[in-house]
Design a protein around this motif. Structure first.
Motif, PDB file in Angstrom:
ATOM      1  N   TYR A  68       1.049  -1.320   0.090  1.00 33.65           N
ATOM      2  CA  TYR A  68      -0.157  -0.062  -0.142  1.00 33.65           C
ATOM      3  C   TYR A  68       0.867   1.204   0.034  1.00 33.65           C
ATOM      4  O   TYR A  68       1.883   1.293   0.704  1.00 33.65           O
ATOM      5  CB  TYR A  68      -0.750  -0.005   1.265  1.00 33.65           C
ATOM      6  N   GLU A  70       0.910   6.005  -1.238  1.00 35.04           N
ATOM      7  CA  GLU A  70      -0.028   6.828  -1.617  1.00 35.04           C
ATOM      8  C   GLU A  70       0.944   8.015  -1.614  1.00 35.04           C
ATOM      9  O   GLU A  70       1.740   8.179  -0.974  1.00 35.04           O
ATOM     10  CB  GLU A  70      -1.393   7.107  -1.034  1.00 35.04           C
ATOM     11  N   ARG A  79      -4.555   7.968   5.727  1.00 33.16           N
ATOM     12  CA  ARG A  79      -5.874   8.590   6.121  1.00 33.16           C
ATOM     13  C   ARG A  79      -5.720   8.663   7.623  1.00 33.16           C
ATOM     14  O   ARG A  79      -6.915   8.338   8.376  1.00 33.16           O
ATOM     15  CB  ARG A  79      -6.803   7.961   5.414  1.00 33.16           C
ATOM     16  N   HIS A  82      -8.745  10.280   9.340  1.00 31.09           N
ATOM     17  CA  HIS A  82     -10.123   9.587   9.250  1.00 31.09           C
ATOM     18  C   HIS A  82     -10.070   8.211   9.581  1.00 31.09           C
ATOM     19  O   HIS A  82      -9.697   7.242   9.104  1.00 31.09           O
ATOM     20  CB  HIS A  82     -10.291   9.694   7.452  1.00 31.09           C
ATOM     21  N   GLY A  84     -11.919   5.767  10.525  1.00 32.34           N
ATOM     22  CA  GLY A  84     -12.565   4.725   9.613  1.00 32.34           C
ATOM     23  C   GLY A  84     -11.916   4.304   8.573  1.00 32.34           C
ATOM     24  O   GLY A  84     -11.814   2.967   8.301  1.00 32.34           O
ATOM     25  N   LYS A  85     -11.413   5.003   7.546  1.00 33.58           N
ATOM     26  CA  LYS A  85     -10.612   4.777   6.383  1.00 33.58           C
ATOM     27  C   LYS A  85      -9.288   4.455   7.021  1.00 33.58           C
ATOM     28  O   LYS A  85      -8.658   3.270   6.096  1.00 33.58           O
ATOM     29  CB  LYS A  85     -10.416   6.187   5.588  1.00 33.58           C
ATOM     30  N   ALA A  86      -8.642   4.935   7.705  1.00 33.85           N
ATOM     31  CA  ALA A  86      -7.282   4.426   8.398  1.00 33.85           C
ATOM     32  C   ALA A  86      -7.405   2.922   8.580  1.00 33.85           C
ATOM     33  O   ALA A  86      -6.649   2.141   8.323  1.00 33.85           O
ATOM     34  CB  ALA A  86      -6.736   5.309   9.387  1.00 33.85           C
ATOM     35  N   GLU A  87      -8.588   2.677   9.619  1.00 33.44           N
ATOM     36  CA  GLU A  87      -8.791   1.088   9.890  1.00 33.44           C
ATOM     37  C   GLU A  87      -8.980   0.547   8.813  1.00 33.44           C
ATOM     38  O   GLU A  87      -8.500  -0.568   8.792  1.00 33.44           O
ATOM     39  CB  GLU A  87     -10.002   1.440  10.927  1.00 33.44           C
ATOM     40  N   SER A  88      -9.607   0.780   7.769  1.00 31.38           N
ATOM     41  CA  SER A  88      -9.714  -0.381   6.881  1.00 31.38           C
ATOM     42  C   SER A  88      -8.514  -0.496   6.086  1.00 31.38           C
ATOM     43  O   SER A  88      -8.197  -1.650   5.665  1.00 31.38           O
ATOM     44  CB  SER A  88     -10.745   0.558   5.576  1.00 31.38           C
ATOM     45  N   ILE A  89      -7.676   0.344   5.955  1.00 28.87           N
ATOM     46  CA  ILE A  89      -6.241   0.287   5.253  1.00 28.87           C
ATOM     47  C   ILE A  89      -5.434  -0.736   5.965  1.00 28.87           C
ATOM     48  O   ILE A  89      -4.893  -1.794   5.591  1.00 28.87           O
ATOM     49  CB  ILE A  89      -5.770   1.582   5.028  1.00 28.87           C
ATOM     50  N   GLU A  92      -6.767  -4.359   6.012  1.00 25.07           N
ATOM     51  CA  GLU A  92      -6.545  -4.797   4.711  1.00 25.07           C
ATOM     52  C   GLU A  92      -5.304  -5.391   4.536  1.00 25.07           C
ATOM     53  O   GLU A  92      -5.003  -6.364   3.832  1.00 25.07           O
ATOM     54  CB  GLU A  92      -7.223  -4.074   3.517  1.00 25.07           C
TER      55      GLU A  92
END
Length: 536
Positions: A68, A70, A79, A82, A84-89, A92
């Motif tokens: 990953y 960016e 992220r 954010h 929620g977005k950081a947790e998703s990254i 995964e």
């Protein structure tokens, strides 16, 4: 030095097989080891602000290795603002081993494709690997030409990172997994320059290595089952590691079969630690090769004070104040002021909340106004000793001096530089590859400027006076032998053959417009929407 770009930074983590879970790992879950990488990269943010990324290992995942990355600062890339977005990254890309990178572009455009780590997928697990590196190959063009001489090769990026990737891949040919110590031993015979590498393959093997000259720093630590490495000690200390050391030049750490072992992959040779790491690049809280960055900068300030007494050019009285250029000049300024019995004051406040993209579109004067606010209440009518870490191209400093007078009301501004003059390019990773872009050589005839030459420099900058530290100060303040440091940019004497060759090429091109790497290394960088300025 605020026109000079920082280095890249690398990090690595590996949770060894154990009944014990390291208390440093979030949630007491070995798969969460990779979640610590963004935290480490935040502590290495000073080394690169263009992109950030990580590659993780999870043997039970379809993508055993997954990468990953960016564009942007660490917080932007992952992220982190954010949740929620950081947790998703992070969910995964979870894993029990990971490598990370923060990038400043050495060559190639500022796009995601050039962000690191690089990953080479392959159906054979020991040929499937990812890696990241800090430094620059001085002989990049030669290695690139050798690869392309084989008609079967094609490079999709014009940078030394891809050349390293293909070079590693060529060493991994065969029917059985090769000895990784031999792999990097073979590469060390081909590479010239600075190249600290973190490597991870789909078999679960990790390599952390430091180039044979030790040009860039690399620190390691282990606490129970958790092994870690980073470009600077501060990233390890802030995780909770206490026993931290620097890898020796030409030494590598190998994680294999659940164990960490250390190997020499290249014969010992004279070291060439970049002195800039201590006086500018590294986090002031770091310790590199057993030398404190803070204490080194403080020692430079004491040398400035001694020199100031000897010169006796500026009255040391109640009208005189010492002002650092934030942030790297502060330790030297504080020490100098203490020695002279003068106040060290923050006459310049740095705006830490102006985004990089916002200021890059402005002209030089506007950038200075956006980045620094002079405090008129502190500066007005004062005689200012302005402490700068070094002067490379001078354009920002020149604007800053006008700013101090016009908005700050300073009566006099005397620039004191905690470094000798920069007289030669760097081919090992610092953003200066031509003689023509440097400030000092335009005024100097010898190795050190005379008092008259320094005054002409001051007049050019708009300062009342200017003084550099002598060459002898560097090794003394860092407390390392001169023979163990790379001081090429202040002496013109390079630690590797390709560096010397490129310097001679740069001297021949002193009247030209091209950058040295256009002839002997990296191609000129293409501009992009993310950073519309030249890089090294």
């Amino acid at each position: 030095m605020h026109e000079l770009k920082h280095e890249c930074g690398v990090a690595a983590l590996y949770h060894l097989p154990s009944l014990e879970i390291s208390p440093l790992v979030p949630g007491n879950d070995i798969k969460n080891t990779s979640r610590l990488i963004p935290r480490m990269l935040l502590d290495l943010q000073n080394r690169g602000q263009l992109a950030a990324g990580m590659s993780t290992l999870h043997p039970n995942r379809e993508q055993i290795l997954d990468t990953y990355k960016e564009i942007g600062l660490v917080a932007e890339a992952f992220r982190l603002n954010h949740p929620g977005k950081a947790e998703s990254i992070l969910k995964e890309h979870c894993g029990h081993a990971a490598i990370g990178h923060v990038r400043y572009a050495t060559c190639g455009p500022n796009t995601r494709r050039y962000a690191q780590p690089f990953e080479r997928e392959h159906g054979c697990k020991w040929k499937w690997f990812c890696f990241a590196f800090n430094g620059q190959l001085a002989n990049f063009k030669q290695l690139k030409d050798e690869l392309l001489a084989n008609n079967d090769y094609h490079l999709t990026r014009d940078n030394d990172t891809e050349v390293i990737m293909h070079s590693i891949a060529r060493e991994l040919t065969g029917e059985t997994p090769p000895d990784l110590v031999k792999v990097f031993a073979n590469l060390s015979k081909k590479f010239d320059g600075a190249y600290n590498i973190v490597f991870l393959d789909a078999l679960g093997r990790m390599v952390v290595m430091r180039d044979p000259k030790g040009i860039r720093p690399m620190c390691i630590a282990q606490s129970g089952p958790l092994f870690a490495a980073a470009s600077e000690s501060v990233a390890l200390a802030n995780l909770g590691f206490t026993e931290i050391r620097s890898l020796e030049p030409g030494e590598m750490a190998l994680v294999q079969d659940g164990l960490v072992s250390f190997h020499r992959f290249a014969p010992k040779q004279p070291t060439a630690h970049c002195f800039f790491e201590w006086i500018y690049f590294a986090n002031v809280a770091s310790t590199l090769d057993d030398r404190s960055v803070y204490l080194s900068r403080s020692a430079l300030g004491k040398e400035l004070a001694q020199q100031e007494r000897e010169m006796n050019r500026v009255p040391i009285d109640s009208d005189t104040i010492v002002v650092p250029v934030p942030d790297t000049g502060k330790a030297a300024a504080d020490a100098m002021a203490h020695e002279l019995g003068l106040p060290s004051v923050e006459g310049l406040m740095r705006n830490r909340y102006v985004g990089r993209t916002f200021i890059e579109g402005a002209n030089r004067l506007d950038k200075v106004r956006l980045k620094y606010t002079p405090l008129r209440e502190v500066l007005n009518g004062k005689r200012v000793l302005l402490i700068e870490d070094t002067i490379v191209r001078s354009t920002t400093l020149k604007s800053l001096l006008g700013h101090l007078r016009e908005r700050g009301g300073a009566r006099e501004v005397h620039v004191r530089v905690a470094c000798p003059p920069i007289v030669a390019p760097c081919f090992y990773g610092i953003d200066m590859s031509t003689v023509t872009e440097l400030f000092a050589p335009k005024f100097m005839k010898g190795k050190m400027p005379t008092r008259e030459e320094q005054q002409r420099m001051a007049d050019e900058l708009g300062a009342d006076s200017l003084a550099y530290l002598p060459l002898t100060s560097l090794a003394r303040c860092i407390d390392l032998p001169v023979s163990s440091l790379c001081q090429a940019c202040v002496t013109g004497e390079y630690p590797t053959p390709t560096g010397e060759r490129l310097y001679q090429l740069s001297l021949k091109n002193v009247e030209g417009n091209g950058r040295t790497y256009e002839m002997g290394g990296c191609e000129p960088q293409k501009k992009s929407e993310f950073e519309p300025t030249k890089v090294r």
